[in-house]
Write an enzyme that holds these catalytic residues in place. Structure first.
Site, mmCIF file in Angstrom:
data_model
loop_
_atom_site.group_PDB
_atom_site.id
_atom_site.type_symbol
_atom_site.label_atom_id
_atom_site.label_comp_id
_atom_site.label_asym_id
_atom_site.label_seq_id
_atom_site.Cartn_x
_atom_site.Cartn_y
_atom_site.Cartn_z
ATOM 1 N N ARG A 182 57.507 68.666 65.230
ATOM 2 C CA ARG A 182 57.519 67.562 67.217
ATOM 3 C C ARG A 182 59.068 67.893 67.247
ATOM 4 O O ARG A 182 59.158 67.867 68.850
ATOM 5 C CB ARG A 182 56.514 67.323 66.952
ATOM 6 C CG ARG A 182 55.275 66.651 66.858
ATOM 7 C CD ARG A 182 54.309 65.442 66.857
ATOM 8 N NE ARG A 182 55.069 64.916 66.145
ATOM 9 C CZ ARG A 182 55.004 63.454 66.168
ATOM 10 N NH1 ARG A 182 54.463 62.655 67.376
ATOM 11 N NH2 ARG A 182 55.263 62.708 64.997
ATOM 12 N N ASN A 224 50.845 65.810 66.811
ATOM 13 C CA ASN A 224 49.765 65.738 66.145
ATOM 14 C C ASN A 224 48.305 65.414 66.016
ATOM 15 O O ASN A 224 48.173 65.220 66.435
ATOM 16 C CB ASN A 224 50.533 64.780 64.677
ATOM 17 C CG ASN A 224 51.846 65.473 64.286
ATOM 18 O OD1 ASN A 224 52.352 65.903 64.470
ATOM 19 N ND2 ASN A 224 52.691 63.973 63.748
#
Length: 77
Positions: free
Chosen positions: A22, A40
């Site tokens: 990320r 996520n």
């Protein structure tokens, strides 16, 4: 988005959580001038939406197929 901007959503599976996916995605998107978000998912995958100029968004989608060095991405779509 501008008139020429586009948006794409991807789900990335494999070893993509706990490998800075990320954060690296955020940095890569900023470098390409792409907006959006990444998160996520409970099943261990990562979901992302990229918005911006078509070539820049395509570059982020291509990057998502590889991810950061510690990631293993067998599927991105």
């Amino acid at each position: 988005m501008t008139a020429t901007a586009t948006s794409k959503r991807v789900i990335v599976t494999g070893q993509v959580q706990g490998v800075f996916f990320r954060d690296t995605c955020r940095q890569t998107a900023a470098a390409h001038g792409v907006r959006g978000w990444v998160r996520n998912l409970p099943d261990g995958s990562v979901e992302a939406v990229f918005e911006g100029e078509p070539q820049a968004v395509d570059a982020l989608v291509e990057w998502a197929h590889e991810g950061p060095p510690a990631a293993f991405v067998p599927r991105c779509g």
